[in-house]
Design a protein around this motif. Structure first.
Motif, PDB file in Angstrom:
ATOM      1  N   THR A  54       0.725  -1.053   0.196  1.00  0.00           N
ATOM      2  CA  THR A  54       0.218   0.094  -0.530  1.00  0.00           C
ATOM      3  C   THR A  54       0.817   1.501  -0.354  1.00  0.00           C
ATOM      4  O   THR A  54       0.483   2.112  -0.680  1.00  0.00           O
ATOM      5  CB  THR A  54      -0.766   0.110   1.997  1.00  0.00           C
ATOM      6  OG1 THR A  54      -1.626  -1.027   1.234  1.00  0.00           O
ATOM      7  CG2 THR A  54      -1.538   1.251   0.889  1.00  0.00           C
ATOM      8  N   ALA A  55       1.870   0.941   1.120  1.00  0.00           N
ATOM      9  CA  ALA A  55       2.934   2.368   0.890  1.00  0.00           C
ATOM     10  C   ALA A  55       3.669   2.367  -0.471  1.00  0.00           C
ATOM     11  O   ALA A  55       3.693   3.669  -1.127  1.00  0.00           O
ATOM     12  CB  ALA A  55       3.748   1.827   1.861  1.00  0.00           C
ATOM     13  N   LEU A  61       1.612   7.174  -6.717  1.00  0.00           N
ATOM     14  CA  LEU A  61       1.349   7.538  -7.277  1.00  0.00           C
ATOM     15  C   LEU A  61       1.332   9.143  -6.798  1.00  0.00           C
ATOM     16  O   LEU A  61       1.303  10.113  -7.479  1.00  0.00           O
ATOM     17  CB  LEU A  61       0.155   7.889  -6.765  1.00  0.00           C
ATOM     18  CG  LEU A  61      -1.110   8.324  -6.717  1.00  0.00           C
ATOM     19  CD1 LEU A  61      -1.715   8.477  -8.627  1.00  0.00           C
ATOM     20  CD2 LEU A  61      -2.788   7.634  -5.849  1.00  0.00           C
ATOM     21  N   GLU A  62       1.673   9.485  -6.203  1.00  0.00           N
ATOM     22  CA  GLU A  62       2.574  11.115  -5.487  1.00  0.00           C
ATOM     23  C   GLU A  62       4.198  11.234  -6.592  1.00  0.00           C
ATOM     24  O   GLU A  62       3.638  12.354  -7.160  1.00  0.00           O
ATOM     25  CB  GLU A  62       3.000  11.089  -4.216  1.00  0.00           C
ATOM     26  CG  GLU A  62       2.414  11.172  -3.425  1.00  0.00           C
ATOM     27  CD  GLU A  62       0.741  11.935  -3.014  1.00  0.00           C
ATOM     28  OE1 GLU A  62       0.239  11.533  -3.245  1.00  0.00           O
ATOM     29  OE2 GLU A  62       1.166  13.090  -3.562  1.00  0.00           O
ATOM     30  N   GLU A  63       4.716   9.902  -7.005  1.00  0.00           N
ATOM     31  CA  GLU A  63       5.375  10.100  -7.848  1.00  0.00           C
ATOM     32  C   GLU A  63       5.243  10.830  -9.501  1.00  0.00           C
ATOM     33  O   GLU A  63       5.511  11.875 -10.226  1.00  0.00           O
ATOM     34  CB  GLU A  63       6.704   9.419  -8.613  1.00  0.00           C
ATOM     35  CG  GLU A  63       7.503   9.018  -6.757  1.00  0.00           C
ATOM     36  CD  GLU A  63       8.785  10.331  -7.116  1.00  0.00           C
ATOM     37  OE1 GLU A  63       9.228  10.456  -8.135  1.00  0.00           O
ATOM     38  OE2 GLU A  63       8.835  10.900  -5.594  1.00  0.00           O
ATOM     39  N   ILE A  64       4.048   9.944  -9.836  1.00  0.00           N
ATOM     40  CA  ILE A  64       2.791  10.274 -11.422  1.00  0.00           C
ATOM     41  C   ILE A  64       2.889  12.059 -10.995  1.00  0.00           C
ATOM     42  O   ILE A  64       2.864  12.572 -12.280  1.00  0.00           O
ATOM     43  CB  ILE A  64       2.459   9.350 -11.254  1.00  0.00           C
ATOM     44  CG1 ILE A  64       2.676   7.863 -11.842  1.00  0.00           C
ATOM     45  CG2 ILE A  64       1.221  10.330 -12.339  1.00  0.00           C
ATOM     46  CD1 ILE A  64       2.232   6.660 -11.706  1.00  0.00           C
ATOM     47  N   GLN A  74      -0.436   1.505 -13.955  1.00  0.00           N
ATOM     48  CA  GLN A  74      -1.043   0.446 -13.965  1.00  0.00           C
ATOM     49  C   GLN A  74      -0.318  -0.362 -12.696  1.00  0.00           C
ATOM     50  O   GLN A  74      -0.487  -1.258 -11.903  1.00  0.00           O
ATOM     51  CB  GLN A  74      -1.643  -0.686 -15.155  1.00  0.00           C
ATOM     52  CG  GLN A  74      -1.934  -2.148 -15.295  1.00  0.00           C
ATOM     53  CD  GLN A  74      -3.680  -2.035 -14.543  1.00  0.00           C
ATOM     54  OE1 GLN A  74      -4.453  -1.122 -14.495  1.00  0.00           O
ATOM     55  NE2 GLN A  74      -3.015  -3.289 -13.651  1.00  0.00           N
ATOM     56  N   ARG A  75       0.916  -0.367 -13.696  1.00  0.00           N
ATOM     57  CA  ARG A  75       2.243  -1.693 -12.778  1.00  0.00           C
ATOM     58  C   ARG A  75       2.609  -0.968 -11.409  1.00  0.00           C
ATOM     59  O   ARG A  75       2.900  -1.803 -10.388  1.00  0.00           O
ATOM     60  CB  ARG A  75       3.110  -1.647 -13.589  1.00  0.00           C
ATOM     61  CG  ARG A  75       4.755  -2.407 -12.967  1.00  0.00           C
ATOM     62  CD  ARG A  75       5.738  -2.248 -13.790  1.00  0.00           C
ATOM     63  NE  ARG A  75       6.156  -0.655 -13.742  1.00  0.00           N
ATOM     64  CZ  ARG A  75       7.400  -0.292 -14.275  1.00  0.00           C
ATOM     65  NH1 ARG A  75       7.500  -0.457 -15.661  1.00  0.00           N
ATOM     66  NH2 ARG A  75       7.410   1.548 -13.901  1.00  0.00           N
ATOM     67  N   ASP A  76       2.304   0.090 -11.451  1.00  0.00           N
ATOM     68  CA  ASP A  76       3.512   0.973  -9.910  1.00  0.00           C
ATOM     69  C   ASP A  76       2.413   1.392  -9.414  1.00  0.00           C
ATOM     70  O   ASP A  76       2.279   0.795  -7.446  1.00  0.00           O
ATOM     71  CB  ASP A  76       4.073   1.900 -10.128  1.00  0.00           C
ATOM     72  CG  ASP A  76       5.298   1.455 -11.507  1.00  0.00           C
ATOM     73  OD1 ASP A  76       5.883   2.552 -11.794  1.00  0.00           O
ATOM     74  OD2 ASP A  76       5.951   0.299 -11.128  1.00  0.00           O
ATOM     75  N   VAL A  77       1.129   1.793  -9.341  1.00  0.00           N
ATOM     76  CA  VAL A  77       0.051   1.511  -8.927  1.00  0.00           C
ATOM     77  C   VAL A  77      -1.199   0.505  -8.268  1.00  0.00           C
ATOM     78  O   VAL A  77      -1.347   0.468  -7.068  1.00  0.00           O
ATOM     79  CB  VAL A  77      -0.472   3.419  -9.179  1.00  0.00           C
ATOM     80  CG1 VAL A  77      -1.498   4.124  -7.996  1.00  0.00           C
ATOM     81  CG2 VAL A  77       0.753   4.847  -9.306  1.00  0.00           C
ATOM     82  N   ARG A 130      -8.895  10.099  -9.494  1.00  0.00           N
ATOM     83  CA  ARG A 130      -6.983  10.603  -9.869  1.00  0.00           C
ATOM     84  C   ARG A 130      -6.393  10.272 -10.603  1.00  0.00           C
ATOM     85  O   ARG A 130      -5.911  11.392 -11.367  1.00  0.00           O
ATOM     86  CB  ARG A 130      -6.296  10.342  -8.919  1.00  0.00           C
ATOM     87  CG  ARG A 130      -7.200  10.313  -6.581  1.00  0.00           C
ATOM     88  CD  ARG A 130      -5.937  10.523  -5.942  1.00  0.00           C
ATOM     89  NE  ARG A 130      -5.221  12.070  -5.788  1.00  0.00           N
ATOM     90  CZ  ARG A 130      -3.936  12.653  -5.356  1.00  0.00           C
ATOM     91  NH1 ARG A 130      -3.769  11.374  -4.635  1.00  0.00           N
ATOM     92  NH2 ARG A 130      -3.330  13.266  -5.514  1.00  0.00           N
ATOM     93  N   LEU A 131      -5.727   9.030 -11.275  1.00  0.00           N
ATOM     94  CA  LEU A 131      -5.435   8.653 -12.709  1.00  0.00           C
ATOM     95  C   LEU A 131      -6.280   9.060 -13.444  1.00  0.00           C
ATOM     96  O   LEU A 131      -5.325   9.369 -14.531  1.00  0.00           O
ATOM     97  CB  LEU A 131      -4.558   7.593 -12.851  1.00  0.00           C
ATOM     98  CG  LEU A 131      -3.821   6.980 -11.592  1.00  0.00           C
ATOM     99  CD1 LEU A 131      -3.512   5.437 -12.434  1.00  0.00           C
ATOM    100  CD2 LEU A 131      -2.444   7.288 -11.393  1.00  0.00           C
ATOM    101  N   ALA A 132      -7.094   9.121 -13.209  1.00  0.00           N
ATOM    102  CA  ALA A 132      -8.445   9.172 -14.699  1.00  0.00           C
ATOM    103  C   ALA A 132      -8.131  10.552 -14.298  1.00  0.00           C
ATOM    104  O   ALA A 132      -8.662  11.604 -15.920  1.00  0.00           O
ATOM    105  CB  ALA A 132      -9.246   8.539 -14.246  1.00  0.00           C
ATOM    106  N   ALA A 133      -8.589  11.826 -13.836  1.00  0.00           N
ATOM    107  CA  ALA A 133      -9.192  12.457 -13.443  1.00  0.00           C
ATOM    108  C   ALA A 133      -7.325  13.346 -12.733  1.00  0.00           C
ATOM    109  O   ALA A 133      -7.626  14.589 -11.542  1.00  0.00           O
ATOM    110  CB  ALA A 133     -10.451  13.654 -13.184  1.00  0.00           C
ATOM    111  N   PRO A 134      -6.236  13.581 -13.518  1.00  0.00           N
ATOM    112  CA  PRO A 134      -5.715  14.711 -12.369  1.00  0.00           C
ATOM    113  C   PRO A 134      -5.241  15.777 -12.718  1.00  0.00           C
ATOM    114  O   PRO A 134      -5.120  16.480 -11.343  1.00  0.00           O
ATOM    115  CB  PRO A 134      -4.101  14.041 -13.473  1.00  0.00           C
ATOM    116  CG  PRO A 134      -4.984  14.649 -14.973  1.00  0.00           C
ATOM    117  CD  PRO A 134      -6.283  13.313 -14.408  1.00  0.00           C
ATOM    118  N   ALA A 135      -5.798  16.707 -13.145  1.00  0.00           N
ATOM    119  CA  ALA A 135      -6.688  18.269 -13.607  1.00  0.00           C
ATOM    120  C   ALA A 135      -7.402  18.567 -11.170  1.00  0.00           C
ATOM    121  O   ALA A 135      -7.251  19.720 -11.223  1.00  0.00           O
ATOM    122  CB  ALA A 135      -6.995  18.998 -14.193  1.00  0.00           C
TER     123      ALA A 135
END
Length: 628
Positions: A54-55, A61-64, A74-77, A130-135
């Motif tokens: 989870t961490a 996700l924060e890096e992205i 998909q792979r990292d988050v 969040r990934l789908a709507a980053p703005a």
């Protein structure tokens, strides 16, 4: 070396010895006790792996969202969250996982497991949104707040679950009638050690979070650092191009700051920088970015501002700087302004235009603002820069090495020397010439010559290593490869911080250098590009702390805490820490007390043409630190 590594891993060795004793006792214990132990181990590994997965998803996700395009959502988050949910369901109902068979938890622990599993499903849904709507889900948004609330709830429940399961296991084992006295004692020792390791795991997680922040922050001023500035600049340029909006850059440089440092000392200079950084930061909008990009130089990104707007803002910032007056000392600043799309559209061109305008302001008498105007900005051509650099390469006495000792802070002995390059007969410092060489395609040859001169210096003291500086791109060049000998025993290859260390082929080359006997160091950790990502990719043998972290540490608990983070990280990974830029005996003693292995700076000895020893006053300070 062996004693040092044993010292770093003494806790793991204690646990290993206790585990061997426990296994001997297990042979005489009942089958029930063995099954209970296996079940408790599966629970411990499952809960620990669940929290770690989870961490990991949270960090990537924060890096992205920070602009790192090298990560796969998909792979990292999402995939780590899926794996964590599989482990949680196994704890809930029992089942076989990649970790093996996991028995369901006791009814008393079921409610907390249910809560973790349900929150993992929520976190997966929020991550996809969040990934789908980053703005609409960046830091500070409602979506971000919902995500953080669920993530921290999982952390709390996972930690609580681990404690609950540990309590359950202790209760079961206390009730076991056939547990031998030897097994009981051994297992109690193991659990005590595991508890210590668990606390250390939590501390290391905090270390990671602090180091992530360091990767983007100038430790002296708290502003964005060189790396963060360039990442944000690229992002703002992309947005300006996409939306057709303005973007302006102000480069603000303190007038005569180098001479101020020489007259009043670096500590006073650092105080000036900190106060001015605070006043500049207070004079811009929340959407703007202020970064410290060099010694007394700041860059201000102004999204949506035109060149005319930026010039007005630059004048206002200069007026704020003039009001600082530390200890009555007058400080002024010059500013250069350039804008997109009026003056440039690419990052390099925008920086060059703003730097050119700044140089124009300096030529006109300083303490003024100039907006880029090609009629007044002098631009040195690529051919001119190459000619200047080639003259350095071809000249007889245009370059010479000097050597500054690295001192073992435990023994006060010289452990090695760092080779630095001087360019006699020029008005510019080493950073200028190496950067110019890199920009005109001669970075590799200039770095290679500096390394060759350092390696050729005679009579290096026996047992002292020699550190040579090289950029990642320079290290990959054929010029540097030719001057590095096959036998690199006693040589430390120090990667400079002005580039990231993710170039293709670099990891393999570093392994080859290690196989030939070299140690690898990372320069200026906590500043520039030398953040956590670089430490993770390079896995250095020596981490050198930036002077901004070191100066004033004796009186600054925040600096001390940050250095403790690096020391903890280094001990866990088998790395040594070196503090650069030590100028005060009090800082020297504080760094020794914090467990920093090596020290370097004028408090110990300055760079000289020969192989000098340690200043007598420094030896006294280190002896005093050891005695206390």
């Amino acid at each position: 070396m062996l004693a040092s590594r044993v010292g770093r891993h003494r806790l793991e060795l204690v646990v290993a010895v206790c585990a061997i004793a426990a296994l001997v006792a297990v042979a005489a214990s009942t089958r029930t006790t063995t099954q209970t132990f296996a079940r408790s181990e599966s629970w411990r590994h499952a809960t620990g792996s669940l929290a770690a997965l989870t961490a990991s998803s949270h960090v990537w996700l924060e890096e992205i969202f920070a602009g790192d395009t090298g990560n796969d959502p998909q792979r990292d988050v999402l995939a780590p969250l899926g794996h964590a949910h599989v482990l949680c369901e196994a704890l809930r109902f029992g089942g076989t996982t990649p970790m093996g068979r996991i028995e369901p938890v006791q009814p008393a622990n079921r409610a907390r497991v249910d809560a973790v599993c349900e929150d993992l499903v929520r976190l997966g849904t929020l991550s996809r949104q969040r990934l789908a709507a980053p703005a609409t889900s960046r830091a500070g948004t409602v979506m971000d707040a919902r995500y953080d609330a669920v993530f921290h709830r999982i952390e709390d429940n996972a930690d609580g679950l681990g404690n609950d399961l540990a309590a359950t296991v202790r209760s079961e084992r206390a009730a076991a009638q056939h547990l031998s006295a030897g097994l009981l004692v051994s297992l109690l020792v193991i659990f005590a050690a595991m508890g210590i390791m668990g606390r250390r795991h939590v501390r290391e997680r905090l270390v990671r979070q602090r180091l992530e922040a360091l990767a983007r922050t100038d430790p002296l001023t708290g502003l964005a650092n060189h790396r963060h500035f360039h990442e944000r600049l690229r992002a703002e340029l992309d947005r300006a191009d996409r939306d057709g909006t303005n973007l302006a850059l102000v480069v603000l440089d303190l007038d005569h700051f180098a001479s101020l440092n020489d007259r009043r000392g670096h500590r006073f200079g650092d105080r000036v920088l900190s106060e001015i950084a605070a006043t500049i930061g207070a004079g811009v909008r929340a959407s703007d970015l202020v970064a410290r990009v060099a010694g007394g130089r700041f860059a201000v990104l102004l999204p949506g501002a035109s060149g005319r707007d930026a010039a007005v803002i630059a004048d206002a910032l200069r007026a704020r700087v003039a009001e600082v007056r530390p200890d009555g000392c007058a400080v002024t600043a010059s500013a250069g302004v350039a804008a997109v799309p009026a003056d440039a559209i690419a990052a390099a061109a925008l920086l060059e235009a703003a730097d050119g305008a700044l140089a124009w302001a300096k030529r006109d008498g300083r303490d003024r603002t100039r907006r880029y105007d090609p009629a007044h900005v002098r631009s040195t051509s690529l051919l001119q820069r190459r000619a200047e650099t080639l003259a350095l390469l071809d000249g007889e006495d245009t370059m010479r090495p000097v050597f500054q000792p690295l001192v073992d802070l435990e023994t006060a002995d010289v452990a090695g020397y760092e080779a630095l390059t001087r360019f006699p007969g020029t008005d510019q410092g080493p950073e200028h010439w190496f950067e110019q060489a890199r920009r005109c395609g001669l970075g590799g040859p200039l770095e290679a010559r500096a390394i060759a001169l350092a390696l050729a210096a005679p009579d290096r003291p026996e047992g002292a290593f020699l550190t040579v500086n090289v950029s990642p791109s320079g290290l990959l060049s054929e010029d540097v490869a030719r001057v590095l000998p096959e036998d690199l025993d006693g040589v430390v290859v120090e990667l400079t911080e002005n580039e990231t260390a993710d170039a293709p082929g670099l990891a393999g080359l570093l392994e080859d250098l290690r196989a030939r006997g070299a140690l690898i160091a990372v320069d200026d950790a906590g500043a520039g590009h030398a953040g956590l990502q670089q430490l993770m990719s390079v896995r250095p043998d020596i981490v050198k702390l930036d002077r901004g972290l070191v100066d004033g540490v004796a009186a600054d608990p925040v600096r001390a805490a940050l250095i403790e983070c690096f020391v903890a990280f280094a001990r866990r990974t088998g790395t040594d820490v070196c503090a650069e830029g030590i100028e005060a005996a009090s800082d020297l003693a504080a760094l020794a007390a914090l467990g920093v292995r090596y020290g370097q700076g004028y408090a110990l000895a300055g760079p000289t043409a020969g192989w000098c020893g340690v200043d007598a006053g420094a030896v006294v300070a280190l002896d005093g630190a050891a005695a206390s």
